[in-house]
Design a protein around this motif. Sequence first.
Motif, PDB file in Angstrom:
ATOM      1  N   UNK A 165      41.820  39.381  50.035  1.00 56.23           N
ATOM      2  CA  UNK A 165      40.538  38.917  49.519  1.00 56.23           C
ATOM      3  C   UNK A 165      39.629  40.106  49.218  1.00 56.23           C
ATOM      4  N   UNK A 166      38.839  39.988  48.187  1.00 53.53           N
ATOM      5  CA  UNK A 166      37.870  41.007  47.768  1.00 53.53           C
ATOM      6  C   UNK A 166      38.520  42.222  47.092  1.00 53.53           C
ATOM      7  N   UNK A 167      39.836  42.238  46.967  1.00 53.73           N
ATOM      8  CA  UNK A 167      40.490  43.365  46.313  1.00 53.73           C
ATOM      9  C   UNK A 167      40.943  42.966  44.907  1.00 53.73           C
ATOM     10  N   UNK A 168      41.121  43.951  44.025  1.00 55.68           N
ATOM     11  CA  UNK A 168      41.588  43.615  42.674  1.00 55.68           C
ATOM     12  C   UNK A 168      43.057  43.210  42.688  1.00 55.68           C
ATOM     13  N   UNK A 169      43.419  42.372  41.727  1.00 51.77           N
ATOM     14  CA  UNK A 169      44.799  41.916  41.576  1.00 51.77           C
ATOM     15  C   UNK A 169      45.240  42.180  40.152  1.00 51.77           C
ATOM     16  N   UNK A 170      46.431  42.755  40.024  1.00 46.06           N
ATOM     17  CA  UNK A 170      46.999  43.009  38.707  1.00 46.06           C
ATOM     18  C   UNK A 170      48.272  42.183  38.572  1.00 46.06           C
TER      19      UNK A 170
ATOM     20  N   UNK B 115      42.322  40.424  37.952  1.00 45.36           N
ATOM     21  CA  UNK B 115      41.235  39.737  38.661  1.00 45.36           C
ATOM     22  C   UNK B 115      40.517  40.808  39.453  1.00 45.36           C
ATOM     23  N   UNK B 116      39.273  41.027  39.188  1.00 40.87           N
ATOM     24  CA  UNK B 116      38.597  42.211  39.722  1.00 40.87           C
ATOM     25  C   UNK B 116      38.349  42.147  41.219  1.00 40.87           C
ATOM     26  N   UNK B 117      38.054  40.949  41.714  1.00 45.40           N
ATOM     27  CA  UNK B 117      37.861  40.782  43.156  1.00 45.40           C
ATOM     28  C   UNK B 117      38.426  39.421  43.540  1.00 45.40           C
ATOM     29  N   UNK B 118      39.593  39.427  44.102  1.00 50.21           N
ATOM     30  CA  UNK B 118      40.247  38.160  44.421  1.00 50.21           C
ATOM     31  C   UNK B 118      39.499  37.396  45.507  1.00 50.21           C
ATOM     32  N   UNK B 119      39.396  36.109  45.315  1.00 55.17           N
ATOM     33  CA  UNK B 119      38.849  35.231  46.351  1.00 55.17           C
ATOM     34  C   UNK B 119      39.916  34.202  46.708  1.00 55.17           C
ATOM     35  N   UNK B 120      39.679  33.482  47.770  1.00 61.17           N
ATOM     36  CA  UNK B 120      40.649  32.474  48.196  1.00 61.17           C
ATOM     37  C   UNK B 120      40.835  31.418  47.111  1.00 61.17           C
ATOM     38  N   UNK B 121      39.789  31.196  46.319  1.00 60.77           N
ATOM     39  CA  UNK B 121      39.882  30.202  45.256  1.00 60.77           C
ATOM     40  C   UNK B 121      40.750  30.656  44.087  1.00 60.77           C
ATOM     41  N   UNK B 122      41.109  31.927  44.080  1.00 61.98           N
ATOM     42  CA  UNK B 122      41.982  32.429  43.017  1.00 61.98           C
ATOM     43  C   UNK B 122      43.453  32.189  43.320  1.00 61.98           C
ATOM     44  N   UNK B 123      43.762  31.715  44.510  1.00 66.09           N
ATOM     45  CA  UNK B 123      45.153  31.409  44.844  1.00 66.09           C
ATOM     46  C   UNK B 123      45.638  30.254  43.967  1.00 66.09           C
ATOM     47  N   UNK B 124      46.673  30.526  43.172  1.00 70.36           N
ATOM     48  CA  UNK B 124      47.144  29.540  42.197  1.00 70.36           C
ATOM     49  C   UNK B 124      48.447  30.061  41.589  1.00 70.36           C
ATOM     50  N   UNK B 125      49.031  29.254  40.697  1.00 75.51           N
ATOM     51  CA  UNK B 125      50.151  29.726  39.888  1.00 75.51           C
ATOM     52  C   UNK B 125      49.572  30.215  38.568  1.00 75.51           C
TER      53      UNK B 125
ATOM     54  N   UNK C 253      49.151  34.489  46.113  1.00 77.14           N
ATOM     55  CA  UNK C 253      48.613  34.159  47.433  1.00 77.14           C
ATOM     56  C   UNK C 253      47.531  35.158  47.774  1.00 77.14           C
ATOM     57  N   UNK C 254      46.420  34.693  48.277  1.00 78.45           N
ATOM     58  CA  UNK C 254      45.299  35.549  48.633  1.00 78.45           C
ATOM     59  C   UNK C 254      45.052  35.427  50.130  1.00 78.45           C
ATOM     60  N   UNK C 255      45.100  36.576  50.800  1.00 77.36           N
ATOM     61  CA  UNK C 255      44.916  36.597  52.249  1.00 77.36           C
ATOM     62  C   UNK C 255      43.482  36.947  52.590  1.00 77.36           C
ATOM     63  N   UNK C 256      42.970  36.260  53.586  1.00 73.97           N
ATOM     64  CA  UNK C 256      41.593  36.545  54.016  1.00 73.97           C
ATOM     65  C   UNK C 256      41.582  37.636  55.091  1.00 73.97           C
TER      66      UNK C 256
END
Lengths: 116, 111
Positions: free
Chosen positions: B14-19, B75-85, B108-111
């Motif tokens: 969570x809060x980290x960028x995702x590529x 995704x610049x700052x992943x949140x738990x709501x970004x967990x998806x396919x 999957x986004x870990x808190x």
Amino acid sequence: GAVVSQHPSWVICKSGTSVKIECRSLDFQATTMFWYRQFPKQSLMLMATSNEGSKATYEQGVEKDKFLINHASLTLSTLTVTSAHPEDSSFYICSARRDRGREGYTFGSGTRLTVV
Amino acid sequence: DAKTTQPNSMESNEEEPVHLPCNHSTISGTDYIHWYRQLPSQGPEYVIHGLTSNVNNRMASLAIAEDRKSSTLILHRATLRDAAVYYCILRDVRGGNKLVFGAGTILRVKS
């Protein structure tokens, strides 16, 4: 923003009966809409392209007589599953794209069909 | 239809960028690159799309390789709501503008 309403959100029907699913673009016109089917833990499978005022174009392997599509207006497309069987149980999803504009496609929230 | 290849799954904090990468080596000049995401029991949600240039919107950024054979959803700052396919799809304007979905990437986004 663009909104697509799909109804019903879920339906249970008996084997042999028909079920109609509606897909409406609420705030935009869509000459073309698309119908998908999704089985559990699988991706979306495109079934057909629905064209306003003309016949739908079905993907290979999709029975057009079983999955009847009608696109009678610029905001409404319907999918009728005829003579439903348990193997037709699935998640059905429609999508539409604005005739004008540069946005992507908007999807409905889906219809969970269970045939018993 | 041109194909896309994505990793089956990825994990992020969570809060980290995702590529999220996508390969589309057979892309044609008229194919648009679309990204959608889907939560369980919901219809897909539009994320972003582009043709040749990088694109930014309020949800994400799309980086397209110069040869267009690959792209990356950021995704610049992943949140738990970004967990998806997340699905990377090529739309061919000459092929009826239809979107043909591949298998997608489970994020999957870990808190």
